[in-house]
Design a protein around this motif. Structure first.
Motif, PDB file in Angstrom:
ATOM      1  N   PHE A 101       0.988  -1.301  -0.013  1.00 30.69           N
ATOM      2  CA  PHE A 101      -0.024  -0.197  -0.076  1.00 30.69           C
ATOM      3  C   PHE A 101       0.819   1.362   0.020  1.00 30.69           C
ATOM      4  N   MET A 102       2.082   1.155   0.494  1.00 34.28           N
ATOM      5  CA  MET A 102       3.106   2.383   0.438  1.00 34.28           C
ATOM      6  C   MET A 102       3.535   2.687  -0.858  1.00 34.28           C
ATOM      7  N   TRP A 103       3.625   1.758  -1.776  1.00 33.18           N
ATOM      8  CA  TRP A 103       4.057   2.050  -3.007  1.00 33.18           C
ATOM      9  C   TRP A 103       3.524   3.259  -4.051  1.00 33.18           C
ATOM     10  N   ASP A 124      11.945 -12.559  -7.982  1.00 34.20           N
ATOM     11  CA  ASP A 124      11.897 -11.665  -7.011  1.00 34.20           C
ATOM     12  C   ASP A 124      11.572 -10.346  -7.797  1.00 34.20           C
ATOM     13  N   CYS A 125      12.243  -9.944  -9.030  1.00 39.45           N
ATOM     14  CA  CYS A 125      12.000  -8.510  -9.406  1.00 39.45           C
ATOM     15  C   CYS A 125      10.834  -8.265  -9.988  1.00 39.45           C
ATOM     16  N   PHE A 126      10.039  -9.337 -10.660  1.00 41.28           N
ATOM     17  CA  PHE A 126       8.901  -9.123 -11.268  1.00 41.28           C
ATOM     18  C   PHE A 126       7.671  -8.203 -10.964  1.00 41.28           C
ATOM     19  N   ALA A 127       7.524  -8.378  -9.672  1.00 35.84           N
ATOM     20  CA  ALA A 127       6.508  -7.483  -9.119  1.00 35.84           C
ATOM     21  C   ALA A 127       6.903  -6.233  -9.096  1.00 35.84           C
ATOM     22  N   ALA A 128       8.030  -5.734  -8.960  1.00 40.60           N
ATOM     23  CA  ALA A 128       8.217  -4.409  -8.906  1.00 40.60           C
ATOM     24  C   ALA A 128       8.449  -3.842 -10.484  1.00 40.60           C
ATOM     25  N   ILE A 129       8.899  -4.490 -11.410  1.00 42.82           N
ATOM     26  CA  ILE A 129       8.870  -4.159 -12.670  1.00 42.82           C
ATOM     27  C   ILE A 129       7.599  -4.133 -13.271  1.00 42.82           C
ATOM     28  N   ASP A 130       6.677  -4.973 -13.053  1.00 45.60           N
ATOM     29  CA  ASP A 130       5.253  -5.018 -13.272  1.00 45.60           C
ATOM     30  C   ASP A 130       4.570  -3.366 -12.703  1.00 45.60           C
ATOM     31  N   PHE A 131       4.964  -3.259 -11.622  1.00 41.89           N
ATOM     32  CA  PHE A 131       4.290  -2.005 -10.849  1.00 41.89           C
ATOM     33  C   PHE A 131       4.657  -0.802 -11.698  1.00 41.89           C
ATOM     34  N   PHE A 132       6.050  -0.687 -12.104  1.00 42.62           N
ATOM     35  CA  PHE A 132       6.637   0.391 -12.405  1.00 42.62           C
ATOM     36  C   PHE A 132       5.958   0.592 -14.018  1.00 42.62           C
ATOM     37  N   GLU A 133       6.160  -0.412 -14.698  1.00 39.31           N
ATOM     38  CA  GLU A 133       5.559  -0.377 -16.258  1.00 39.31           C
ATOM     39  C   GLU A 133       4.152  -0.033 -16.278  1.00 39.31           C
TER      40      GLU A 133
END
Ligand SMILES: Nc1nc2c(ncn2[C@@H]2O[C@H](COP(=O)(O)OP(=O)(O)O)[C@@H](O)[C@H]2O)c(=O)[nH]1
Ligand SMILES: [Mg+2]
Length: 197
Positions: A101-103, A124-133
């Motif tokens: 929720f903080m992102w 482990d990095c896919f969640a972050a990549i998907d979020f920013f994309e």
């Protein structure tokens, strides 16, 4: 008769405040976010590291990071002065899923993100990549080169991570400030190039 410049004008010097830029450092658990913010920061990095207890068993995957004794409960924060015109404020995003929720809040006003990647555990990095994309936030894919990281070409990495064509791939050692700063600069340049398009 010409009027002499007033004393005020003659002695005035341009003093402009440095531009503050906000940058995020994201990535999976144990990928080196806290290490990177600590290596970069000129102030003692603010961190909310906590000793890991048995409570994090089954929550944080420590199988590949046996040395790890602490975990970042919320986030890391550091400051880097690039020159008199630019100051970077770096926020390490919280790793645990319960802080998702903080992102959205963290992203507000950010130039973009450095997504740290451990090639031994790419999932482990896919969640972050998907979020920013999905939010159109510029990011660079930063490979944190651990000692036993296998050598992959940039093309292999782009393929495996399905990176957008314009997304830079950089390599760094999270413990080394110069390599981390190069990643931040690659991100700022990428974000600038994108905003000009
Ligand atoms: N060998 C090596 N160890 C690293 C590197 N980056 C981080 N570490 C270690 O990996 C562990 C996890 O790093 P940490 O910064 O806490 O990860 P975070 O969960 O993403 O904040 C720590 O014990 C670090 O000292 C690196 O580039 N090389
Ligand atoms: Mg951490």
């Amino acid at each position: 008769m010409d009027s002499a410049p007033s004393e005020l004008t003659a002695t005035r010097t341009e003093v402009s405040a440095p531009i503050p830029l906000k940058i995020l450092v994201a990535g999976g658990f144990g990928v080196g976010k806290t290490t990177m913010v600590g290596a970069l920061s000129e102030i003692p990095p603010v961190s909310t590291e906590q000793e890991m207890t048995t409570l994090s068993e089954g929550v944080d995957d420590v199988s590949q990071v046996a040395e790890k004794r602490t975990t970042t409960v919320a986030m890391d924060f550091g400051r880097i002065t690039i020159d008199e015109s630019m100051i970077l404020y770096v926020f390490g995003t919280p790793g645990q899923n319960r802080f998702w929720f903080m992102w959205d809040e963290l992203t507000v006003g950010a130039v973009g993100a450095v997504v740290l990647i451990d090639l031994r555990r790419v999932d482990d990095c896919f969640a972050a990549i998907d979020f920013f994309e999905s939010r159109r936030v510029p990011f660079v894919a930063a490979i944190n080169e651990f000692d036993d990281t296998a050598a992959f070409t940039d093309a292999h990495i782009r393929d495996a991570l399905v990176l957008p064509a314009d997304c830079p791939v950089v390599r760094l050692d999270a413990r080394n400030a110069d390599s981390c700063q190069a990643a931040l600069i690659a991100l700022v340049e990428h974000a600038l190039a994108r905003s000009e398009r």
